[in-house]
Design a protein around this motif. Structure first.
Motif, mmCIF file in Angstrom:
data_model
loop_
_atom_site.group_PDB
_atom_site.id
_atom_site.type_symbol
_atom_site.label_atom_id
_atom_site.label_comp_id
_atom_site.label_asym_id
_atom_site.label_seq_id
_atom_site.Cartn_x
_atom_site.Cartn_y
_atom_site.Cartn_z
ATOM 1 N N LEU A 346 0.711 -1.261 0.071
ATOM 2 C CA LEU A 346 0.052 0.024 -0.056
ATOM 3 C C LEU A 346 0.766 1.167 -0.101
ATOM 4 C CD1 LEU A 346 -2.606 -1.234 2.551
ATOM 5 C CD2 LEU A 346 -3.114 -0.920 0.074
ATOM 6 N N ASN A 347 0.273 2.360 -0.464
ATOM 7 C CA ASN A 347 0.950 3.747 -0.546
ATOM 8 C C ASN A 347 0.924 4.176 0.770
ATOM 9 O OD1 ASN A 347 1.344 6.651 -0.763
ATOM 10 N ND2 ASN A 347 -0.041 6.647 -2.778
ATOM 11 N N PRO A 348 2.076 4.565 1.222
ATOM 12 C CA PRO A 348 2.465 5.213 2.905
ATOM 13 C C PRO A 348 1.427 6.410 2.916
ATOM 14 C CG PRO A 348 4.242 5.647 1.242
ATOM 15 C CD PRO A 348 3.391 4.737 0.456
ATOM 16 N N GLU A 349 1.206 7.136 1.959
ATOM 17 C CA GLU A 349 0.461 8.538 2.203
ATOM 18 C C GLU A 349 -0.940 8.209 2.464
ATOM 19 O OE1 GLU A 349 1.990 12.290 0.268
ATOM 20 O OE2 GLU A 349 1.439 11.096 -1.248
ATOM 21 N N PRO A 489 1.282 19.102 4.648
ATOM 22 C CA PRO A 489 2.153 18.520 5.518
ATOM 23 C C PRO A 489 1.734 16.949 5.968
ATOM 24 C CG PRO A 489 1.355 20.504 6.433
ATOM 25 C CD PRO A 489 0.400 20.270 5.198
ATOM 26 N N ILE A 490 0.424 16.687 5.700
ATOM 27 C CA ILE A 490 0.150 15.184 5.624
ATOM 28 C C ILE A 490 0.323 14.450 4.405
ATOM 29 C CG2 ILE A 490 -2.136 13.801 5.922
ATOM 30 C CD1 ILE A 490 -3.488 16.229 7.419
ATOM 31 N N LEU A 491 0.465 14.982 3.188
ATOM 32 C CA LEU A 491 0.432 14.319 1.804
ATOM 33 C C LEU A 491 1.507 14.927 1.143
ATOM 34 C CD1 LEU A 491 -3.378 14.023 1.153
ATOM 35 C CD2 LEU A 491 -1.666 12.158 1.997
ATOM 36 N N PRO A 492 2.912 14.990 1.738
ATOM 37 C CA PRO A 492 3.854 15.860 0.944
ATOM 38 C C PRO A 492 4.180 15.271 -0.427
ATOM 39 C CG PRO A 492 4.836 14.150 2.871
ATOM 40 C CD PRO A 492 3.427 14.179 2.999
ATOM 41 N N ARG A 493 4.273 13.805 -0.637
ATOM 42 C CA ARG A 493 4.540 13.459 -1.933
ATOM 43 C C ARG A 493 3.395 13.850 -2.915
ATOM 44 N NH1 ARG A 493 6.161 7.402 -1.938
ATOM 45 N NH2 ARG A 493 8.233 8.167 -1.162
ATOM 46 N N MET A 494 2.174 13.640 -2.404
ATOM 47 C CA MET A 494 1.077 14.255 -3.474
ATOM 48 C C MET A 494 1.303 15.664 -3.626
ATOM 49 S SD MET A 494 -2.949 13.581 -2.894
ATOM 50 C CE MET A 494 -3.950 14.510 -3.947
#
Length: 678
Positions: A346-349, A489-494
């Motif tokens: 699963l995606n870590p985000e 801050p919650i979804l830095p990669r997205m």
């Protein structure tokens, strides 16, 4: 004014893998740190592996390697797992370091020279089979305060009391199962009681959460005692400078690891250590910790700092534990999930977002409901947030060569969205991440409603409406940009991928408040895919396979033991005695807390039309709301027992070592209230 902030998370123990329960803390901390950095604050996040203590010594011995080899291996694994979950430390170190030895020795010597260290002979538990003194956590028995069974030798997980191993009733060695014998040894004690007045003043809601402050009042009322800070050889750690074969207890040098890790960062980057750690500093110091180590961080740690001439923390932020599907993580059910197993599927985000959606500023436990996890990620991130961009980007790319319009179609709506930025920032500051998520998703709904109302797909069919289509879709893209900035801050990669789509450099908090106009964006590619429930099932299967193969090594840390000793089997009974026990299926229709009771819940039961009230010692293991509606097994013909809180009309059946590890017996599907268990 730019703030100077130093942030730490509790140190993971270097004898096992990171699992999802640990990640609650590190994800929570990372979100807060990322927010501070986006605000333009000078913020540093440091951590380290907790690398000392008996568990590490014994595990290395078991594997035929040195403790140094063991902690290096786990340190590498931990850092890889944290990085994969986008947890961004400014420095990650180890407590087995020259810096930590320096500060542990310095603090000890300053406390000793000021008269806060005393030596005295103690009678200590010794395992004659293992030929070693037993650390507190390697002795189990009955709590001397509340009489809870199967408790560790230093504190009770049921009532929270702290005590010495000698006070424990009916002790046994966790290592061999034999009853320890008593031997004398000279030990070193930190006089915690010397700092009571300071601690009473410091330990208030200005420095801790209210729940923690209330717990500290209980400990003050019990009276503070000297703390044993030494351990006898054999032991893996730092030797006390004026005492051969005596070592600093791991809990003395573990929090000092915060200082050591930051000092290592300072030496590498030129930062001034004293600016953050000396009294009177304007810098802020925050510790994120689990609720099970509050005693060490809210009493021992500030007292050590005060006595050694260093500053105390600005605030402690404690959090609760993680359950999965409403129950404690279980290896047999496949819900004891390591970070690495999760990452295989699963995606870590997804997890960062779900944890954020459930986290608040209190000390409550958090439940990872895997069905809700999939639904929330799919509905919120894919169905709402990313949907805004995907609905608008195609029109901009195909009809306008990727160029946004020079004006917004609904400037008032945009101002409404930007106006909420200050409130969302305040929620981040207060660690109310769940409220952040709810507010951003409400705005996402509003953005999608705007697009639905404007219907650019219909306007696009009319040649004279091209400018309107461009402005509407530019509006949608700008709303999407704002919302991804709020969730960065919650979804830095997205957020990073969204910035690439928008053809923008890395954005700070305020950048998105200015609309993106007359600007060329790049082609849209999916920023988040849906959670596939089959991936969740495969993750659970792999967790179960890992258990079968013996691949799970539970992280124990200085506050947990590696195993437990089963209670001895009771005296035999004959069949006639057993046959008289009437076991029935019961449905819990209501569960309530009992005022004044530390462990009891009041349960209303339905036994197939017959109503019963039972008092059960389940408070430490279950939230009352999670029990309502469940089927369980009850001893139906037990004589009613008058208790201080009322009359109990039966007894529920449960299994487990006790405390938080206690599980109600639940019948299989098809069982009905009133059925007899045979």
């Amino acid at each position: 004014m730019t703030r100077k902030i130093l942030v730490t998370s509790a140190l993971p123990y270097a004898n096992g893998p990171i699992h999802l329960g640990h990640l609650v803390e590190y994800i929570q901390t990372d979100i807060w740190v990322r927010f501070q950095k986006l605000q333009g604050n000078e913020c540093y996040y440091v951590c380290a592996d907790d690398a000392h203590g008996t568990p590490i010594m014994l595990k290395a011995r078991e594997q035929g390697i040195t403790p140094e080899e063991l902690i290096e291996r786990f340190g590498t694994e931990h850092q890889a797992d944290f990085a994969a979950f986008l947890i961004e430390f400014d420095n990650y170190y180890t407590t087995h370091s020259a810096e930590n030895r320096h500060f542990a020795t310095l603090i000890y010597e300053r406390l000793r020279d000021a008269g806060h260290i005393e030596r005295r002979e103690i009678t200590q538990a010794f395992d004659p089979q293992m030929n070693m003194f037993l650390p507190d956590r390697y002795i189990k028995g009955t709590c001397p305060r509340c009489a809870a069974s199967d408790q560790y030798g230093d504190n009770c997980e049921v009532c929270g009391a702290s005590y010495s191993p000698g006070e424990l009733k009916d002790p046994v060695s966790v290592l061999s199962g034999v009853r320890p014998v008593e031997r004398t040894s000279e030990h070193f004690f930190f006089r915690l009681q010397d700092f009571e007045s300071m601690l009473r003043e410091w330990a208030n809601p200005a420095h801790t959460q209210e729940e923690v402050a209330n717990k500290l009042k209980e400990w003050f009322d019990e009276g503070l005692k000297s703390w044993d800070i030494s351990r006898d050889a054999p032991y893996f750690g730092f030797e006390i400078p004026d005492a051969p074969n005596k070592y600093f207890y791991v809990w003395l040098d573990a929090p000092i690891g915060y200082m050591a890790s930051f000092k290592n960062l300072c030496d590498r980057t030129g930062l001034d250590f004293d600016t953050f750690w000396l009294p009177g500093s304007e810098a802020e110091l925050y510790h994120f910790i689990g609720k099970d180590i509050v005693y060490f961080h809210a009493l021992f740690w500030p007292a050590m700092l005060e006595g050694a001439g260093f500053r105390k923390p600005t605030r402690l932020f404690a959090h609760g534990f993680l359950t999965v599907n409403g129950q404690k993580m279980s290896k047999s059910r496949g819900t004891f999930i390591t970070a690495r197993t999760y990452l295989h599927h699963l995606n870590p985000e997804y997890l960062r977002y779900y944890f954020a959606a459930k986290l608040g500023s209190g000390v409550h436990d958090l439940d990872l409901n895997l069905e809700d996890f999939a639904q929330r990620v799919n509905a919120d991130l894919v169905g709402k947030l990313v949907n805004i961009a995907s609905r608008c980007a195609g029109f901009i790319e195909k009809r306008f060569a990727g160029r946004l319009s020079a004006t917004l179609a609904a400037p008032a709506l945009y101002r409404k969205f930007t106006a909420q930025g200050a409130q969302i920032a305040e929620l981040y500051e207060k660690r109310e991440y769940g409220r952040v998520v709810r507010q951003v998703m409400a705005l996402s709904d509003e953005a999608n409603q705007y697009i639905d109302q404007q219907k650019p797909w219909l306007l696009a069919k009319q040649a004279d409406q091209a400018d309107q289509v461009q402005m509407i879709c530019t509006m949608g893209i700008n709303l999407f940009r704002l919302l991804t900035a709020y969730l960065k801050p919650i979804l830095p990669r997205m957020a990073q991928r969204a910035e690439a789509f928008l053809n923008l450099p890395a954005q700070n908090w305020d950048d998105a408040s200015r609309p993106l106009l007359d600007h060329t964006i790049n082609a849209f590619t999916p920023l988040m895919t849906r959670v596939d429930k089959a991936d969740i099932e495969r993750m659970i299967e792999q967790s179960q396979e890992t258990l079968t193969q013996g691949g799970i090594s539970a992280m124990t840390g200085p506050s947990a033991a590696t195993s437990f000793t089963l209670e001895p089997i009771a005296e035999p009974i004959d069949y006639e005695q057993f046959a008289r026990i009437d076991l029935r299926i019961a449905r819990i229709t209501e569960a309530r807390l009992v005022d004044g009771a530390e462990r009891l819940l009041r349960l209303s039961l339905d036994l197939g039309g017959e109503r019963r009230m039972v008092f059960a010692g389940l408070k430490t293991a279950y939230d009352p709301a999670d029990l309502e509606g469940r089927l369980t097994v009850v001893v139906a013909n037990l004589k009613p027992r008058k208790m201080r809180f009322g009359v109990s009309e039966g007894m529920l059946l449960a299994a487990g070592p006790g405390g938080k590890e206690l599980w109600l017996l639940e019948p299989d599907a098809g069982a009905q209230p009133g059925m007899r268990v045979r």
